[in-house]
Design a protein around this motif. Structure first.
Motif: not given
Length: 196
Positions: A74, A82, A84, A86-89, A91-93, A106
């Motif tokens: 991050f 951190k 996160v 639903n829809d944010e997951v 983005k980070f994976t 992903q």
């Protein structure tokens, strides 16, 4: 007219990562610690996903709700958690790839979406790694120190989802076998343990 057939929601608590690359093992060590600490009902599966990538698709598509433990860069201080949802997951994976399994996960989420079997609830409990370069090295102290906080967060999320989570009484069946569980592997991977 018979009684309606109510099915309990299927929940997956998943740890992904590679224990051979120090803090890259956070997800596996966290799900292992969760399994040792908490008893869950039969509709909850606790799984070490390791580096299986697309082989996890069938597990994810069978779950109504999903919690993932993973090491994620991050750009924060080492050991920072951190969370996160639903829809944010995705983005980070997918952002700041630090290992091969991340791209794979992903892809797992994308495949679940294409199959129209995407989890209704999705939470990532991510930890900022300190060391991803020590081949065979243990999880570092900053990351190891937040595992209890990470598993408590997962238990709290499950409770909010209506899942009955309780502290485990007695020992848990082994989640990771073949000497790669935390107790047997980490002391061998830690050079300091060899001189103690």
């Amino acid at each position: 007219m018979g009684e309606p057939n109510f099915r309990k929601r299927r929940v997956l608590v998943l740890g992904v990562g590679n224990i051979l690359w120090a803090d890259e093992g956070f997800g596996v060590r966290a799900v292992e610690a969760f399994h040792r600490a908490y008893a869950v009902p039969n509709n909850v599966t606790v799984l070490d996903g390791g580096t299986q990538g697309l082989y996890l698709v069938h597990h994810v598509t069978e779950a109504d709700d999903l919690i993932i433990f993973d090491a994620i860069d991050f750009g924060l201080a080492p050991g920072t958690l951190k969370i996160v949802a639903n829809d944010e997951v995705p983005k980070f994976t997918g952002a700041k790839k630090i290992s091969l399994h991340q791209t794979g996960f992903q892809d797992v989420l994308s495949a679940a979406d294409l199959l129209d079997r995407y989890p209704a609830k999705l939470v990532l409990i991510g930890c900022q790694p300190a060391d991803l370069d020590s081949w065979g090295g243990p999880v570092t102290e900053p990351v190891k120190a937040v595992i209890p906080k990470a598993i408590m967060a997962a238990a709290g999320i499950l409770e909010r989802w209506g899942v009955d989570v309780s502290p485990r009484s007695g020992s848990a069946p082994t989640l990771l076998g073949n000497g790669i569980d935390f107790e047997h592997y980490e002391w061998r991977a830690d050079p300091a343990a060899l001189t103690a």
